[in-house]
Enzyme design. Sequence first.
Site, PDB file in Angstrom:
ATOM      1  N   ALA A  66      48.743 123.766   8.024  1.00 29.48           N
ATOM      2  CA  ALA A  66      49.465 122.788   8.840  1.00 29.48           C
ATOM      3  C   ALA A  66      49.424 123.285  10.281  1.00 29.48           C
ATOM      4  O   ALA A  66      49.254 124.485  10.526  1.00 29.48           O
ATOM      5  CB  ALA A  66      50.898 122.666   8.342  1.00 29.48           C
ATOM      6  N   GLY A 111      48.556 125.009   4.291  1.00 31.33           N
ATOM      7  CA  GLY A 111      48.336 123.614   3.916  1.00 31.33           C
ATOM      8  C   GLY A 111      46.906 123.316   3.493  1.00 31.33           C
ATOM      9  O   GLY A 111      46.659 122.348   2.774  1.00 31.33           O
ATOM     10  N   GLU A 114      46.741 124.353  -0.043  1.00 29.92           N
ATOM     11  CA  GLU A 114      47.556 123.354  -0.756  1.00 29.92           C
ATOM     12  C   GLU A 114      46.797 122.034  -0.912  1.00 29.92           C
ATOM     13  O   GLU A 114      46.899 121.374  -1.949  1.00 29.92           O
ATOM     14  CB  GLU A 114      48.877 123.146   0.002  1.00 29.92           C
ATOM     15  CG  GLU A 114      49.775 124.391  -0.085  1.00 29.92           C
ATOM     16  CD  GLU A 114      50.950 124.346   0.879  1.00 29.92           C
ATOM     17  OE1 GLU A 114      50.753 124.015   2.064  1.00 29.92           O
ATOM     18  OE2 GLU A 114      52.076 124.649   0.452  1.00 29.92           O
ATOM     19  N   GLU A 134      52.329 131.621   4.792  1.00 35.79           N
ATOM     20  CA  GLU A 134      53.547 131.047   5.384  1.00 35.79           C
ATOM     21  C   GLU A 134      54.669 132.043   5.633  1.00 35.79           C
ATOM     22  O   GLU A 134      55.319 132.002   6.667  1.00 35.79           O
ATOM     23  CB  GLU A 134      54.072 129.893   4.508  1.00 35.79           C
ATOM     24  CG  GLU A 134      53.259 128.616   4.626  1.00 35.79           C
ATOM     25  CD  GLU A 134      52.107 128.543   3.649  1.00 35.79           C
ATOM     26  OE1 GLU A 134      51.750 129.566   3.030  1.00 35.79           O
ATOM     27  OE2 GLU A 134      51.554 127.442   3.494  1.00 35.79           O
TER      28      GLU A 134
HETATM   29  N1  CAA Z   1      47.570 125.397  13.438  1.00 34.48           N
HETATM   30  C1  CAA Z   1      47.244 125.123  14.698  1.00 34.48           C
HETATM   31  N2  CAA Z   1      46.132 125.598  15.290  1.00 34.48           N
HETATM   32  C2  CAA Z   1      45.330 126.382  14.546  1.00 34.48           C
HETATM   33  C3  CAA Z   1      45.616 126.716  13.206  1.00 34.48           C
HETATM   34  C4  CAA Z   1      46.804 126.169  12.650  1.00 34.48           C
HETATM   35  N3  CAA Z   1      47.153 126.375  11.367  1.00 34.48           N
HETATM   36  N4  CAA Z   1      44.643 127.531  12.725  1.00 34.48           N
HETATM   37  C5  CAA Z   1      43.775 127.685  13.729  1.00 34.48           C
HETATM   38  N5  CAA Z   1      44.170 126.984  14.818  1.00 34.48           N
HETATM   39  C6  CAA Z   1      43.510 126.894  16.126  1.00 34.48           C
HETATM   40  C7  CAA Z   1      43.738 128.153  16.959  1.00 34.48           C
HETATM   41  O1  CAA Z   1      44.983 128.092  17.612  1.00 34.48           O
HETATM   42  C8  CAA Z   1      42.566 128.092  17.907  1.00 34.48           C
HETATM   43  O2  CAA Z   1      42.849 127.148  18.896  1.00 34.48           O
HETATM   44  P1  CAA Z   1      42.489 127.473  20.459  1.00 34.48           P
HETATM   45  O3  CAA Z   1      40.987 127.623  20.437  1.00 34.48           O
HETATM   46  O4  CAA Z   1      42.957 126.264  21.178  1.00 34.48           O
HETATM   47  O5  CAA Z   1      43.188 128.733  20.783  1.00 34.48           O
HETATM   48  C9  CAA Z   1      41.457 127.509  17.029  1.00 34.48           C
HETATM   49  O6  CAA Z   1      42.102 126.860  15.949  1.00 34.48           O
HETATM   50  C10 CAA Z   1      40.536 128.563  16.477  1.00 34.48           C
HETATM   51  O7  CAA Z   1      41.322 129.509  15.791  1.00 34.48           O
HETATM   52  P2  CAA Z   1      41.263 131.093  16.063  1.00 34.48           P
HETATM   53  O8  CAA Z   1      40.847 131.355  17.471  1.00 34.48           O
HETATM   54  O9  CAA Z   1      42.555 131.684  15.621  1.00 34.48           O
HETATM   55  O10 CAA Z   1      40.071 131.506  15.096  1.00 34.48           O
HETATM   56  P3  CAA Z   1      39.844 132.942  14.412  1.00 34.48           P
HETATM   57  O11 CAA Z   1      38.491 132.897  13.838  1.00 34.48           O
HETATM   58  O12 CAA Z   1      40.185 134.036  15.334  1.00 34.48           O
HETATM   59  O13 CAA Z   1      40.912 132.989  13.214  1.00 34.48           O
HETATM   60  C11 CAA Z   1      42.143 132.104  11.351  1.00 34.48           C
HETATM   61  C12 CAA Z   1      40.818 132.080  12.144  1.00 34.48           C
HETATM   62  C13 CAA Z   1      42.290 133.455  10.649  1.00 34.48           C
HETATM   63  C14 CAA Z   1      42.064 130.968  10.311  1.00 34.48           C
HETATM   64  C15 CAA Z   1      43.318 131.881  12.300  1.00 34.48           C
HETATM   65  O14 CAA Z   1      43.057 130.732  13.106  1.00 34.48           O
HETATM   66  C16 CAA Z   1      44.634 131.674  11.622  1.00 34.48           C
HETATM   67  O15 CAA Z   1      45.235 132.623  11.142  1.00 34.48           O
HETATM   68  N6  CAA Z   1      45.113 130.418  11.577  1.00 34.48           N
HETATM   69  C17 CAA Z   1      46.407 130.103  11.014  1.00 34.48           C
HETATM   70  C18 CAA Z   1      46.379 130.145   9.500  1.00 34.48           C
HETATM   71  C19 CAA Z   1      47.751 129.899   8.929  1.00 34.48           C
HETATM   72  O16 CAA Z   1      48.665 130.664   9.117  1.00 34.48           O
HETATM   73  N7  CAA Z   1      47.893 128.778   8.205  1.00 34.48           N
HETATM   74  C20 CAA Z   1      49.132 128.391   7.606  1.00 34.48           C
HETATM   75  C21 CAA Z   1      49.886 127.486   8.501  1.00 34.48           C
HETATM   76  S1  CAA Z   1      51.500 127.150   7.932  1.00 34.48           S
HETATM   77  C22 CAA Z   1      51.328 125.944   6.765  1.00 34.48           C
HETATM   78  O17 CAA Z   1      50.248 125.519   6.425  1.00 34.48           O
HETATM   79  C23 CAA Z   1      52.609 125.448   6.207  1.00 34.48           C
HETATM   80  C24 CAA Z   1      52.483 124.594   5.002  1.00 34.48           C
HETATM   81  O18 CAA Z   1      52.446 125.063   3.879  1.00 34.48           O
HETATM   82  C25 CAA Z   1      52.489 123.145   5.128  1.00 34.48           C
END
Ligand code: CAA
Length: 260
Positions: A66, A111, A114, A134
């Site tokens: 998400a 998400g 999920e 999360e």
């Molecule tokens: N939400 C918003 N933006 C996200 C995102 C997310 N979940 N995942 C990645 N992005 C964005 C980053 O902010 C980045 O944007 P900018 O270029 O504008 O800075 C872009 O996507 C590329 O991401 P990274 O630069 O971080 O890429 P990376 O290769 O260094 O890392 C990754 C990849 C490990 C997937 C990392 O992006 C990451 O950890 N993302 C978040 C993963 C996460 O925690 N997901 C769970 C979210 S909570 C949830 O989903 C709740 C639920 O159950 C409903």
Amino acid sequence: MELKNVLLEKDSNIAVITMNRPKALNSLNSETLKELDKVIEVLEKDSEIYAVVLTGAGEKAFVAGADISEMKDLNEEQGREFGLLGNRIFRRIEKLDKPVIAAVNGFALGGGCELAMACDIRIASIKAKFGQPEVGLGITPGFGGTQRLPRIVGVGKAKELIYTCDIIKADEALKIGLVNKVVEPEVLLEEAKAMAKKIAQNAPIAVKLCKDAINRGMQVNIDDAIDIEAYDFGKCFSTKDQKEGMTAFIERREKNFQNK
Ligand code: CAA
């Protein structure tokens, strides 16, 4: 509704949904979720589509969760509403009257994992990574992870993955039963479509009733589950495709199902 974050293509009797926000690793903001909802609604009404493939655009991610930037400042009520929005749409995918195959091409986190779990079958590229990160963000999984992960991989493994935020590779996901199959990235979509086409060759109403019987039966006791199966089994005999399938077998000829 104009679709930009979610694409829908049709190829004879199968459809391919592509989560298409690659700059944000296809993460799910409310706009994307609403587009996904619209696409599912279109597929619910399309009686010519018998199986669906769901994948992510770009090389890196299926769906990276998400949208964290959208969730950051939510209050309790808004957080609950956001969770319910995602859950309602994922449940709609789970209840869609045709099988959905997730072709997981990269990160399937939060998400994203999920979303893959709301699909019937998961095929992963060797580059795919799965996890529920999360609690590291101060929240619980919110789009079904606390409920579907234990149902798929068992309670102990689900608790381990959710409590530790460990991110696992495709081979580990295969080992714990989170995915059905792991393939090379170049052939992922092809494999998923081939499976969808294989499913689409069978009697669509029977396939739909199998999905219904398995999904509903898994949530109730075995006696009620058997009743669900008996009901769905009986229902097949009201279809033209049952007559066609059995007649074709007896006449030793190709069958010609019509979704009727
Ligand atoms: N939400 C918003 N933006 C996200 C995102 C997310 N979940 N995942 C990645 N992005 C964005 C980053 O902010 C980045 O944007 P900018 O270029 O504008 O800075 C872009 O996507 C590329 O991401 P990274 O630069 O971080 O890429 P990376 O290769 O260094 O890392 C990754 C990849 C490990 C997937 C990392 O992006 C990451 O950890 N993302 C978040 C993963 C996460 O925690 N997901 C769970 C979210 S909570 C949830 O989903 C709740 C639920 O159950 C409903």
